[in-house]
Design an enzyme around this catalytic site. Sequence first.
Site, short mmCIF file in Angstrom:
data_model
loop_
_atom_site.label_atom_id
_atom_site.label_comp_id
_atom_site.label_asym_id
_atom_site.label_seq_id
_atom_site.Cartn_x
_atom_site.Cartn_y
_atom_site.Cartn_z
N ILE A 62 0.88 -1.11 0.00
CA ILE A 62 0.02 -0.03 0.10
C ILE A 62 0.88 1.15 0.01
CG2 ILE A 62 -1.72 1.27 1.30
CD1 ILE A 62 -2.92 -1.26 2.23
N ARG A 137 -4.14 1.55 11.18
CA ARG A 137 -5.10 1.33 12.31
C ARG A 137 -5.18 2.20 13.51
NH1 ARG A 137 -6.57 -1.93 8.91
NH2 ARG A 137 -6.78 -4.01 8.86
N ASP A 160 -9.22 7.64 8.75
CA ASP A 160 -10.40 6.40 8.53
C ASP A 160 -10.65 5.43 9.38
OD1 ASP A 160 -11.80 5.21 6.30
OD2 ASP A 160 -10.31 3.46 6.21
N GLU A 165 -13.02 1.87 18.08
CA GLU A 165 -13.59 1.94 16.82
C GLU A 165 -14.79 0.90 16.75
OE1 GLU A 165 -12.58 0.35 12.30
OE2 GLU A 165 -11.32 2.24 13.07
N HIS A 184 -13.61 4.05 8.33
CA HIS A 184 -12.78 2.72 8.12
C HIS A 184 -13.42 2.15 6.41
CE1 HIS A 184 -10.37 -0.62 9.82
NE2 HIS A 184 -10.27 -0.44 8.51
#
Length: 221
Positions: A62, A137, A160, A165, A184
């Site tokens: 990524i 994360r 994000d 969460e 997310h």
Amino acid sequence: MVLCDGSGIHDAPVAEWVVLALLALLKDLPGFLEAQKEGRWAPRRLSDLEGKRVLLLGYGSIGKAVAERLRPFGVALFPVARHPRPGVYTREDLPALLPRADAVVLLLPLTPETRGIVDRDFLARMKEGALLVNAGRGGLVDTEALLEALEAGRVRAFLDVTDPEPLPRDHPLWRARGVVITPHVAGLSEGFSRRVARFLAEQVGRYLRGEPLLNVVREGY
């Protein structure tokens, strides 16, 4: 038994989300949306992505996809990975890199080693007014420390992922100064099924032909 992961499947959508986040903050999209809601014409001078120093904390597939999409904008990239290699820094270099970076993009997995890596000291070392973009994360970031930095106006953030969460409705991070939050969704895209099918077809073909498999897991993260 050989264990393989799906590395690469989320590269494109997450990389696109990172570009969106950087441009939205630099061009003050949140401010213009607020002005639009109020019917207020509010022109002002905007920042450029061109010439910015962008630190990529995490340089796997990524990270490389993000770098590929950012280079045409004329940014200076500072990739940081666990292992040193030409053109790539390590976490030991962070104290020297953070004060120079206009934006820090988090792309790390969450492990005991990375949990809370963005703490008060990390944020204090960041350049005044720098951008923090978290596509990794939520647990990478000390939320209380981030809230303090946001409220002091030291940094702005596009997240994000969060810790906790899902973010509770009454959490102060929702209303913090200078932050944009998406739930997310960076890796959720209409092309997911197509990319998975393409990857599985390639992997099964390699297995049947007796060729080396892709993304063999050798040492976890």
